[in-house]
Design a protein around this motif. Structure first.
Motif, PDB file in Angstrom:
ATOM      1  N   THR A  58       0.828  -1.206   0.000  1.00 33.29           N
ATOM      2  CA  THR A  58       0.000   0.000   0.000  1.00 33.29           C
ATOM      3  C   THR A  58       0.860   1.252   0.000  1.00 33.29           C
ATOM      4  O   THR A  58       0.616   2.181  -0.776  1.00 33.29           O
ATOM      5  CB  THR A  58      -0.937   0.008   1.229  1.00 33.29           C
ATOM      6  N   LEU A  59       1.871   1.273   0.851  1.00 38.36           N
ATOM      7  CA  LEU A  59       2.759   2.437   0.896  1.00 38.36           C
ATOM      8  C   LEU A  59       3.498   2.624  -0.425  1.00 38.36           C
ATOM      9  O   LEU A  59       3.616   3.750  -0.923  1.00 38.36           O
ATOM     10  CB  LEU A  59       3.756   2.297   2.036  1.00 38.36           C
ATOM     11  N   GLU A  60       3.981   1.535  -1.005  1.00 38.61           N
ATOM     12  CA  GLU A  60       4.680   1.623  -2.290  1.00 38.61           C
ATOM     13  C   GLU A  60       3.754   2.185  -3.368  1.00 38.61           C
ATOM     14  O   GLU A  60       4.159   3.040  -4.165  1.00 38.61           O
ATOM     15  CB  GLU A  60       5.204   0.259  -2.711  1.00 38.61           C
ATOM     16  N   SER A  61       2.517   1.728  -3.378  1.00 40.89           N
ATOM     17  CA  SER A  61       1.549   2.203  -4.358  1.00 40.89           C
ATOM     18  C   SER A  61       1.271   3.698  -4.175  1.00 40.89           C
ATOM     19  O   SER A  61       1.200   4.450  -5.153  1.00 40.89           O
ATOM     20  CB  SER A  61       0.251   1.407  -4.229  1.00 40.89           C
ATOM     21  N   LEU A  62       1.122   4.120  -2.933  1.00 40.07           N
ATOM     22  CA  LEU A  62       0.876   5.540  -2.671  1.00 40.07           C
ATOM     23  C   LEU A  62       2.076   6.390  -3.064  1.00 40.07           C
ATOM     24  O   LEU A  62       1.923   7.465  -3.651  1.00 40.07           O
ATOM     25  CB  LEU A  62       0.523   5.760  -1.203  1.00 40.07           C
ATOM     26  N   PHE A  63       3.276   5.918  -2.767  1.00 33.14           N
ATOM     27  CA  PHE A  63       4.480   6.655  -3.153  1.00 33.14           C
ATOM     28  C   PHE A  63       4.608   6.738  -4.673  1.00 33.14           C
ATOM     29  O   PHE A  63       4.987   7.781  -5.216  1.00 33.14           O
ATOM     30  CB  PHE A  63       5.739   6.023  -2.550  1.00 33.14           C
ATOM     31  N   ASP A  64       4.284   5.644  -5.356  1.00 32.22           N
ATOM     32  CA  ASP A  64       4.324   5.645  -6.827  1.00 32.22           C
ATOM     33  C   ASP A  64       3.342   6.677  -7.387  1.00 32.22           C
ATOM     34  O   ASP A  64       3.649   7.400  -8.344  1.00 32.22           O
ATOM     35  CB  ASP A  64       3.996   4.264  -7.389  1.00 32.22           C
ATOM     36  N   ALA A  65       2.147   6.737  -6.797  1.00 32.69           N
ATOM     37  CA  ALA A  65       1.140   7.686  -7.269  1.00 32.69           C
ATOM     38  C   ALA A  65       1.607   9.120  -7.054  1.00 32.69           C
ATOM     39  O   ALA A  65       1.405   9.989  -7.905  1.00 32.69           O
ATOM     40  CB  ALA A  65      -0.176   7.442  -6.554  1.00 32.69           C
ATOM     41  N   ILE A  66       2.258   9.363  -5.929  1.00 32.01           N
ATOM     42  CA  ILE A  66       2.778  10.707  -5.656  1.00 32.01           C
ATOM     43  C   ILE A  66       3.861  11.067  -6.659  1.00 32.01           C
ATOM     44  O   ILE A  66       3.884  12.177  -7.197  1.00 32.01           O
ATOM     45  CB  ILE A  66       3.312  10.788  -4.206  1.00 32.01           C
ATOM     46  N   GLU A  67       4.752  10.127  -6.932  1.00 31.64           N
ATOM     47  CA  GLU A  67       5.830  10.377  -7.902  1.00 31.64           C
ATOM     48  C   GLU A  67       5.255  10.686  -9.283  1.00 31.64           C
ATOM     49  O   GLU A  67       5.750  11.573  -9.980  1.00 31.64           O
ATOM     50  CB  GLU A  67       6.769   9.170  -7.978  1.00 31.64           C
ATOM     51  N   GLU A  68       4.216   9.938  -9.693  1.00 36.54           N
ATOM     52  CA  GLU A  68       3.600  10.167 -11.005  1.00 36.54           C
ATOM     53  C   GLU A  68       3.011  11.569 -11.099  1.00 36.54           C
ATOM     54  O   GLU A  68       3.099  12.223 -12.127  1.00 36.54           O
ATOM     55  CB  GLU A  68       2.516   9.127 -11.273  1.00 36.54           C
ATOM     56  N   LYS A  69       2.401  12.019 -10.014  1.00 31.45           N
ATOM     57  CA  LYS A  69       1.794  13.359 -10.010  1.00 31.45           C
ATOM     58  C   LYS A  69       2.850  14.448 -10.054  1.00 31.45           C
ATOM     59  O   LYS A  69       2.606  15.530 -10.580  1.00 31.45           O
ATOM     60  CB  LYS A  69       0.903  13.531  -8.781  1.00 31.45           C
ATOM     61  N   LEU A  70       4.028  14.166  -9.481  1.00 33.42           N
ATOM     62  CA  LEU A  70       5.092  15.162  -9.456  1.00 33.42           C
ATOM     63  C   LEU A  70       5.809  15.273 -10.798  1.00 33.42           C
ATOM     64  O   LEU A  70       6.453  16.292 -11.055  1.00 33.42           O
ATOM     65  CB  LEU A  70       6.101  14.840  -8.356  1.00 33.42           C
TER      66      LEU A  70
END
Length: 71
Positions: A58-70
């Motif tokens: 879950t944390l990895e997925s959330l971090f990936d989503a944040i990176e994509e938005k950045l």
């Protein structure tokens, strides 16, 4: 907790209904829905119930989503 048996279909449906009510879902949310609409409050509600592997994923997925938005 130690597993002592399985739930019957009626119990599973009742748990599903109650979780939808508690978490505020109007219908069956998809994984995409969760990614698009997850709030920190919602994540905190369910995070404590996850296994360590699920927490990590879950944390990895959330971090990936944040990176994509950045990007």
């Amino acid at each position: 907790m130690k597993r002592i048996g399985q739930l019957d279909k009626q119990d599973k449906e009742e748990i599903n209904t109650r979780l939808k009510y508690i978490l505020g879902f109007d219908s069956n949310p998809s994984e995409d829905w969760f990614r698009q609409n997850a709030t920190s409050a919602l994540v905190q509600k369910i995070y404590g119930h996850l296994t360590e592997a699920e927490k990590d994923a879950t944390l990895e997925s959330l971090f990936d989503a944040i990176e994509e938005k950045l990007e």
